[in-house]
Motif scaffolding. Sequence first.
Motif, PDB file in Angstrom:
ATOM      1  N   GLU A 283      -4.978 -12.843  -6.944  1.00 43.62           N
ATOM      2  CA  GLU A 283      -4.363 -12.303  -8.154  1.00 43.62           C
ATOM      3  C   GLU A 283      -3.096 -11.507  -7.845  1.00 43.62           C
ATOM      4  O   GLU A 283      -2.588 -10.792  -8.705  1.00 43.62           O
ATOM      5  CB  GLU A 283      -5.365 -11.402  -8.896  1.00 43.62           C
ATOM      6  CG  GLU A 283      -6.590 -12.137  -9.423  1.00 43.62           C
ATOM      7  CD  GLU A 283      -7.573 -11.213 -10.122  1.00 43.62           C
ATOM      8  OE1 GLU A 283      -7.386  -9.975 -10.027  1.00 43.62           O
ATOM      9  OE2 GLU A 283      -8.527 -11.710 -10.742  1.00 43.62           O
ATOM     10  N   PHE A 284      -2.593 -11.645  -6.631  1.00 38.10           N
ATOM     11  CA  PHE A 284      -1.418 -10.866  -6.248  1.00 38.10           C
ATOM     12  C   PHE A 284      -0.204 -11.321  -7.060  1.00 38.10           C
ATOM     13  O   PHE A 284       0.134 -12.506  -7.078  1.00 38.10           O
ATOM     14  CB  PHE A 284      -1.136 -11.021  -4.754  1.00 38.10           C
ATOM     15  CG  PHE A 284      -0.089 -10.075  -4.238  1.00 38.10           C
ATOM     16  CD1 PHE A 284      -0.308  -8.709  -4.232  1.00 38.10           C
ATOM     17  CD2 PHE A 284       1.124 -10.564  -3.767  1.00 38.10           C
ATOM     18  CE1 PHE A 284       0.661  -7.837  -3.763  1.00 38.10           C
ATOM     19  CE2 PHE A 284       2.094  -9.705  -3.296  1.00 38.10           C
ATOM     20  CZ  PHE A 284       1.864  -8.323  -3.289  1.00 38.10           C
ATOM     21  N   ASP A 292       5.274  -4.567   1.163  1.00 40.03           N
ATOM     22  CA  ASP A 292       4.863  -3.209   0.819  1.00 40.03           C
ATOM     23  C   ASP A 292       3.347  -3.039   0.784  1.00 40.03           C
ATOM     24  O   ASP A 292       2.852  -1.971   0.412  1.00 40.03           O
ATOM     25  CB  ASP A 292       5.434  -2.823  -0.552  1.00 40.03           C
ATOM     26  CG  ASP A 292       6.952  -2.778  -0.557  1.00 40.03           C
ATOM     27  OD1 ASP A 292       7.533  -2.553   0.520  1.00 40.03           O
ATOM     28  OD2 ASP A 292       7.543  -2.979  -1.634  1.00 40.03           O
ATOM     29  N   TYR A 293       2.610  -4.082   1.167  1.00 44.85           N
ATOM     30  CA  TYR A 293       1.154  -4.068   1.041  1.00 44.85           C
ATOM     31  C   TYR A 293       0.484  -4.308   2.393  1.00 44.85           C
ATOM     32  O   TYR A 293       1.101  -4.835   3.325  1.00 44.85           O
ATOM     33  CB  TYR A 293       0.696  -5.139   0.043  1.00 44.85           C
ATOM     34  CG  TYR A 293       0.966  -4.750  -1.391  1.00 44.85           C
ATOM     35  CD1 TYR A 293      -0.061  -4.285  -2.211  1.00 44.85           C
ATOM     36  CD2 TYR A 293       2.246  -4.815  -1.926  1.00 44.85           C
ATOM     37  CE1 TYR A 293       0.186  -3.906  -3.523  1.00 44.85           C
ATOM     38  CE2 TYR A 293       2.507  -4.434  -3.240  1.00 44.85           C
ATOM     39  CZ  TYR A 293       1.465  -3.980  -4.025  1.00 44.85           C
ATOM     40  OH  TYR A 293       1.709  -3.590  -5.323  1.00 44.85           O
ATOM     41  N   VAL A 294      -0.792  -3.911   2.461  1.00 43.98           N
ATOM     42  CA  VAL A 294      -1.627  -4.201   3.615  1.00 43.98           C
ATOM     43  C   VAL A 294      -2.743  -5.125   3.144  1.00 43.98           C
ATOM     44  O   VAL A 294      -3.271  -4.976   2.037  1.00 43.98           O
ATOM     45  CB  VAL A 294      -2.191  -2.898   4.239  1.00 43.98           C
ATOM     46  CG1 VAL A 294      -2.961  -2.076   3.231  1.00 43.98           C
ATOM     47  CG2 VAL A 294      -3.050  -3.199   5.446  1.00 43.98           C
ATOM     48  N   LEU A 295      -3.087  -6.112   3.966  1.00 42.09           N
ATOM     49  CA  LEU A 295      -4.108  -7.094   3.632  1.00 42.09           C
ATOM     50  C   LEU A 295      -5.422  -6.702   4.299  1.00 42.09           C
ATOM     51  O   LEU A 295      -5.466  -6.485   5.515  1.00 42.09           O
ATOM     52  CB  LEU A 295      -3.661  -8.483   4.107  1.00 42.09           C
ATOM     53  CG  LEU A 295      -4.602  -9.662   3.832  1.00 42.09           C
ATOM     54  CD1 LEU A 295      -4.751  -9.907   2.330  1.00 42.09           C
ATOM     55  CD2 LEU A 295      -4.090 -10.922   4.524  1.00 42.09           C
ATOM     56  N   ILE A 325      -8.235  -8.280  -0.225  1.00 42.85           N
ATOM     57  CA  ILE A 325      -7.408  -7.526  -1.165  1.00 42.85           C
ATOM     58  C   ILE A 325      -6.093  -7.148  -0.501  1.00 42.85           C
ATOM     59  O   ILE A 325      -5.999  -7.054   0.730  1.00 42.85           O
ATOM     60  CB  ILE A 325      -8.107  -6.247  -1.677  1.00 42.85           C
ATOM     61  CG1 ILE A 325      -8.385  -5.286  -0.519  1.00 42.85           C
ATOM     62  CG2 ILE A 325      -9.347  -6.555  -2.468  1.00 42.85           C
ATOM     63  CD1 ILE A 325      -8.603  -3.863  -0.982  1.00 42.85           C
ATOM     64  N   LEU A 326      -5.106  -6.931  -1.343  1.00 43.39           N
ATOM     65  CA  LEU A 326      -3.833  -6.352  -0.903  1.00 43.39           C
ATOM     66  C   LEU A 326      -3.708  -4.985  -1.553  1.00 43.39           C
ATOM     67  O   LEU A 326      -3.847  -4.847  -2.771  1.00 43.39           O
ATOM     68  CB  LEU A 326      -2.664  -7.247  -1.291  1.00 43.39           C
ATOM     69  CG  LEU A 326      -2.568  -8.521  -0.453  1.00 43.39           C
ATOM     70  CD1 LEU A 326      -2.467  -9.725  -1.348  1.00 43.39           C
ATOM     71  CD2 LEU A 326      -1.395  -8.451   0.506  1.00 43.39           C
ATOM     72  N   GLN A 327      -3.465  -3.977  -0.733  1.00 45.01           N
ATOM     73  CA  GLN A 327      -3.343  -2.599  -1.202  1.00 45.01           C
ATOM     74  C   GLN A 327      -1.980  -2.064  -0.796  1.00 45.01           C
ATOM     75  O   GLN A 327      -1.543  -2.253   0.345  1.00 45.01           O
ATOM     76  CB  GLN A 327      -4.451  -1.733  -0.602  1.00 45.01           C
ATOM     77  CG  GLN A 327      -4.448  -0.287  -1.079  1.00 45.01           C
ATOM     78  CD  GLN A 327      -5.544   0.534  -0.402  1.00 45.01           C
ATOM     79  OE1 GLN A 327      -5.987   0.193   0.690  1.00 45.01           O
ATOM     80  NE2 GLN A 327      -5.979   1.597  -1.050  1.00 45.01           N
ATOM     81  N   LYS A 328      -1.307  -1.403  -1.728  1.00 41.92           N
ATOM     82  CA  LYS A 328       0.034  -0.897  -1.446  1.00 41.92           C
ATOM     83  C   LYS A 328      -0.020   0.136  -0.322  1.00 41.92           C
ATOM     84  O   LYS A 328      -0.888   1.015  -0.289  1.00 41.92           O
ATOM     85  CB  LYS A 328       0.661  -0.285  -2.684  1.00 41.92           C
ATOM     86  CG  LYS A 328       2.164  -0.076  -2.537  1.00 41.92           C
ATOM     87  CD  LYS A 328       2.853   0.074  -3.879  1.00 41.92           C
ATOM     88  CE  LYS A 328       4.368   0.061  -3.705  1.00 41.92           C
ATOM     89  NZ  LYS A 328       5.070   0.158  -5.002  1.00 41.92           N
ATOM     90  N   LYS A 329       0.914   0.010   0.609  1.00 40.92           N
ATOM     91  CA  LYS A 329       0.954   0.924   1.742  1.00 40.92           C
ATOM     92  C   LYS A 329       1.304   2.338   1.293  1.00 40.92           C
ATOM     93  O   LYS A 329       2.028   2.533   0.307  1.00 40.92           O
ATOM     94  CB  LYS A 329       1.980   0.451   2.777  1.00 40.92           C
ATOM     95  CG  LYS A 329       1.636  -0.868   3.444  1.00 40.92           C
ATOM     96  CD  LYS A 329       2.760  -1.331   4.365  1.00 40.92           C
ATOM     97  CE  LYS A 329       2.446  -2.679   5.008  1.00 40.92           C
ATOM     98  NZ  LYS A 329       3.582  -3.186   5.821  1.00 40.92           N
ATOM     99  N   VAL A 330       0.797   3.298   2.037  1.00 41.75           N
ATOM    100  CA  VAL A 330       1.155   4.702   1.806  1.00 41.75           C
ATOM    101  C   VAL A 330       1.839   5.227   3.056  1.00 41.75           C
ATOM    102  O   VAL A 330       1.698   4.672   4.142  1.00 41.75           O
ATOM    103  CB  VAL A 330      -0.085   5.554   1.466  1.00 41.75           C
ATOM    104  CG1 VAL A 330      -0.747   5.073   0.190  1.00 41.75           C
ATOM    105  CG2 VAL A 330      -1.084   5.559   2.620  1.00 41.75           C
ATOM    106  N   GLN A 331       2.600   6.283   2.899  1.00 44.72           N
ATOM    107  CA  GLN A 331       3.321   6.874   4.020  1.00 44.72           C
ATOM    108  C   GLN A 331       2.602   8.132   4.475  1.00 44.72           C
ATOM    109  O   GLN A 331       2.668   9.179   3.830  1.00 44.72           O
ATOM    110  CB  GLN A 331       4.764   7.213   3.596  1.00 44.72           C
ATOM    111  CG  GLN A 331       5.629   7.752   4.725  1.00 44.72           C
ATOM    112  CD  GLN A 331       5.839   6.729   5.839  1.00 44.72           C
ATOM    113  OE1 GLN A 331       6.144   5.569   5.562  1.00 44.72           O
ATOM    114  NE2 GLN A 331       5.682   7.157   7.078  1.00 44.72           N
TER     115      GLN A 331
END
Length: 395
Positions: A283-284, A292-295, A325-331
């Motif tokens: 669903e990405f 910008d995402y991590v799998l 899932i793909l989750q948006k990366k954080v800093q």
Amino acid sequence: MEPQLRSAFNADFSADKYAALLRCVNEAVRWPADFRISETPIFLTPEFTDEVVAAARTIEAQTRTPEFKQHAALAIPAGLEVPNESSHPEVVIVDLGICEEAGRLVPRLIELQAFPSLFGFQFMLLGCMRRSFPAIPANWTSTFGGLHDADYLALLRRTIVGEANPENVVLLEIEPQKQKTRIDFACTEVLLGIRSVCLTEVKKKGRQLFYKRDGREVRIDRIYNRVIFDELERRPDLKLDFSFQEDLEVKWIPHPNWYYRISKHSLPFLKTPHTSPAYFADEFPPNESIEDYVLKPLYSFAGLGVDMEPTREKLSALEKPREWILQKKVQYAEFVPTPDGPKSKAEIRMMFVWPEGDRKPVLVNNLVRMSQGKMMGVDFNKEKTWVGSSIALHR
């Protein structure tokens, strides 16, 4: 973070004090720590404490909504559902990265799970930190809600042992003596009187389970379940006398179904000020930048299979995209000053218990992982100091 206490701690730090900490940790129970202990706790300001507590409680509360429960009903892989599910999970864990945004530190959700963490070890680590580092004030603690030591242990006992005799309760694991978290199993035995048992040593008679204790066959009434199911699936060599899918006369703490219902599968459905966008791989959105995402694979533990550099081609090659899932990366923020120069990053695990009969979970303690590498794992922090397992303290 609290700058004055950080400065005082670093100024008072010595290799001898750190060695004392390690002795305290490694000699307290029958198994030592098989993971690196950081040289320092982190010290939270009242403002950050309030924010990280509110973030964890808000995220946990979303898992109790009717809308979330509808999504969670689809989380268990076919054939793995276990009978006699409890009405709620007895533990909930919320992992929050400490990130920097607009010049301030903020907590951001990384993962969550309804699976036990190191409740026993963190209690012991707090005591060892206090004894080894005089710079830590007596009124600083890792627990929440004004819990004193006796309160904390009472909540753990009520959650895990309940009304049962401790000898009729076991901590169940795959070869517990070989697990990296075995020090927590040893702490749990000292604190609650329950023993760690390999699931291959459990025998079934009818619908009841038994184990050997001091030469006696003892019935198991409650199981403090520490079996990670993706590890179990990778061990076809294990010969079991029972199946998790059988209708057994035993109370699971927590029930195995919650391992899936509250997990990485939950991330796309959680929307709070402290969560990041997340999508199932199938669903990405086409207009999102995948860089910008991590799998992450849904059904793995301890960072196994995580891909920090996914591509559209990798997505297309997935055989079961609904299991990723793909989750948006954080800093992550580099915020802990160290004597060696590089600052350390951290994530904080907020640990809830939910005893039977209580209206909702109670936030009791925390666990911190510190890093100077790309990720939190050992492989990214080799030959570094002021990294590893720790704890967050607040006034």
